[in-house]
Design an enzyme around this catalytic site. Structure first.
Site, short mmCIF file in Angstrom:
data_model
loop_
_atom_site.label_atom_id
_atom_site.label_comp_id
_atom_site.label_asym_id
_atom_site.label_seq_id
_atom_site.Cartn_x
_atom_site.Cartn_y
_atom_site.Cartn_z
N LYS A 80 -46.95 32.73 21.37
CA LYS A 80 -47.42 31.56 22.76
C LYS A 80 -48.49 31.52 23.46
CE LYS A 80 -44.68 29.18 25.40
NZ LYS A 80 -43.02 28.89 25.64
N SER A 155 -40.44 24.00 25.43
CA SER A 155 -42.15 24.38 26.00
C SER A 155 -42.17 25.02 24.32
CB SER A 155 -42.26 24.74 26.80
OG SER A 155 -42.29 25.66 26.95
N SER A 179 -36.87 27.53 26.56
CA SER A 179 -38.25 27.39 25.35
C SER A 179 -37.77 27.65 24.44
CB SER A 179 -39.27 27.55 25.91
OG SER A 179 -39.39 26.51 27.01
N1 GLN Z 1 -37.66 22.48 29.37
C1 GLN Z 1 -37.00 23.13 30.15
C2 GLN Z 1 -38.36 22.92 31.47
O1 GLN Z 1 -38.75 21.64 30.94
C3 GLN Z 1 -37.56 24.60 30.54
C4 GLN Z 1 -38.52 25.47 30.27
C5 GLN Z 1 -39.06 26.61 29.39
O2 GLN Z 1 -37.90 27.27 29.08
N2 GLN Z 1 -40.22 27.32 29.41
O3 GLN Z 1 -38.45 23.71 32.14
#
Ligand code: GLN
Length: 508
Positions: A80, A155, A179
């Protein structure tokens, strides 16, 4: 000839060890696959063909010379784009880091390199890991390999889509509120958020330091365990790293036995309420079928309540933006990334340059969270917002502790719905935030979670994930239970779930 891209990492590693195939061949096969499908999927922001092949050739040479190598040596991996990789661009999906080349490796990057895994490239993500769809990437969205009109989750949609589309067997994600697990659920892949402190955060670009954790994204539970063991364990460079022997996740994945295991269904996530307009029926039916399979294999299933869960989402959306607003203050156009001078100013002040650079460099979602976080941390509001949210965290951790007195692991659907259509939730941030209802509690409490694909929803034929949760430092329980369920499901389907996915080269 077998298509090397279809093998699990464990299978490929075994063939490499037996010298039936070389790492150069395996790496080239992945690069060819990326070249063939990534124009459509857009899982990668950067592909390093040359670097990956050089590592592969080095491993092949060392293997030929009889050197003792790591079990995963020569198995290509995708990383990532939030993980620092020396000499390789790291953008976090943001314009503000366009062109930034880290001068050092994250600890997990060092461990991957030391073990000899060729790094294929860096995967797409929501800007600074803020989002649940990968549409907030400044470089354009990733598409779901199951249906390219749909989002892959976020994400870490890039890592999940890369694994689902056979562009890599192994990928690294980061999980601050889901994410790794939510994209896993939406793409039919396995995603694990380890116990907080179980994997080093040194060299991960920080989103919310008390919640962030890196973990594996793979097609099988065993592959996730192999990568978890490689990445995890104590690191003196991370002050929150757990200084204790790491959980033995690989042997747990190999055990795969749920006889007598006590499993708790989280009542609050069993289909309704929680401000989410109900969970999708096809998600619930796959979830309940999977739980029945576990019962048939000898697990004892009960329902367990976590009363504070009701406040978890609200608490998360205070803690996360607060910590993010503070962490993202470092992007000041002086030390990293792009610098955009203010229009019309002849001799701009440092503050003006910072303001114009941040305005041009950050996207809307990042700005939204910086504003919320700055407000929540401002004097006079700190106790009311951040302070209250921290109290909710404590209550939630207590709820989990008492739940784990009754059961060994907890289960819930990973996500209330399957993958939605691109653009559907972009104008409504709250509806996107609600998608995280099942995943964020683990981050708030620091406990580990794993999402396993458990079938396709009947309404839309898209993947559904089941989430296992375990107490802190008991990540091995996740792998044991998930590997057992994976086996039961594969016996039922007559093969892995991804074999049911449409063929990318044919399907449109
Ligand atoms: N979808 C969650 C957010 O928008 C989690 C993001 C993540 O785990 N980086 O914060």
């Amino acid at each position: 000839m077998t298509d090397l891209t279809r093998l699990s990492a464990a299978e490929l590693a075994a063939r490499l060890t037996r010298k039936e195939v070389s790492s150069v061949e395996a790496t080239q096969a992945q690069l060819d696959r990326i070249a063939a499908v990534d124009g459509d999927i857009h899982a990668f922001l950067h592909v390093d063909a040359e670097g990956a092949l050089a590592t592969a050739a080095d491993i092949d040479a060392r293997r030929a010379a009889g050197e003792g190598l790591h079990g995963l040596a020569g198995v290509p991996i995708a990383v990532k784009d939030i993980v620092a990789t020396k000499g390789m661009p790291t953008t976090c999906g943001s314009r503000i880091l366009d062109g930034w080349i880290p001068p050092y490796d994250a600890t997990i990057t060092q461990r991957i390199k030391a073990a000899g895994l060729p790094i294929l490239g860096k995967t797409n993500m929501d800007e600074f890991a803020m989002g649940s769809s990968t549409e907030h990437s400044a470089y354009g969205p990733t598409r779901n390999p199951w249906d390219r009109t749909r989002i892959p989750g976020g994400s870490g949609g890039g890592s999940a889509a890369a694994v689902a589309a056979y562009e890599a067997a192994l990928a690294i994600g980061t999980d601050t509120g889901g994410s790794i697990r939510q994209p896993g659920a939406l793409t039919g892949t396995v995603g694990v958020k380890p116990t907080y402190g179980g994997v080093s955060r040194y060299g991960l670009v920080a989103l919310a330091s008390s919640l962030d954790q890196a973990g594996p994204v793979t097609r099988t539970v065993l592959d996730a365990a192999l990568l978890h063991e490689l990445m995890g364990g104590h690191d003196p460079m991370d002050s929150t790293s757990i200084d204790a022997p790491a959980p033995l996740v690989v042997s747990a994945a190999r055990r795969a036995d749920v006889k007598g295991l006590r499993i708790g269904i989280v009542s609050e996530l069993n289909g309704g309420g929680m401000g989410v307009e109900g969970f999708q029926p096809g998600v619930m039916s796959r979830f309940h079928e999977a739980v029945e399979l576990l019962t048939s294999a000898g697990a004892e299933v009960v329902e367990v309540s976590l009363p504070s869960l009701e406040y978890a989402l609200a608490a998360y959306y205070l803690v996360m933006p607060s910590e993010a607003s503070s962490n993202l203050a470092r992007f000041d156009a002086m030390r990293y990334g792009v610098r955009v001078p203010p229009a019309g100013a002849d001799d701009p002040s440092a503050e003006q340059v910072m303001a114009s650079s941040r305005d041009a460099g950050f996207g809307d979602e990042v700005k939204r969270r910086i504003i919320v976080g700055t407000y929540a941390l401002s004097s006079g509001y700190y106790e009311a917002y951040y302070g209250s949210a921290q109290k909710v965290r404590t209550l939630l951790a207590r709820d989990f502790a008492s739940a784990f007195e009754q059961v060994d692991v907890l289960v819930s659907p990973t996500s209330p719905t399957t993958a939605w259509t691109l653009g559907d939730k972009l104008d409504d941030p709250l509806s996107m935030y609600l998608q995280d209802v099942a995943t964020i509690p683990a981050n708030l409490a620091g406990i580990p979670g794993l999402s396993l694909p458990v079938g396709l929803a009947e309404e839309d034929g898209l993947p559904v994930g089941l989430q296992f949760l375990a107490p802190q430092k008991a990540d091995d329980r996740l792998y044991n239970a998930a590997a057992a369920l994976e086996k039961l499901l594969e016996d039922k389907w007559g093969g892995p779930m991804l074999a049911q996915a449409p063929d990318l080269e044919v399907a449109r």
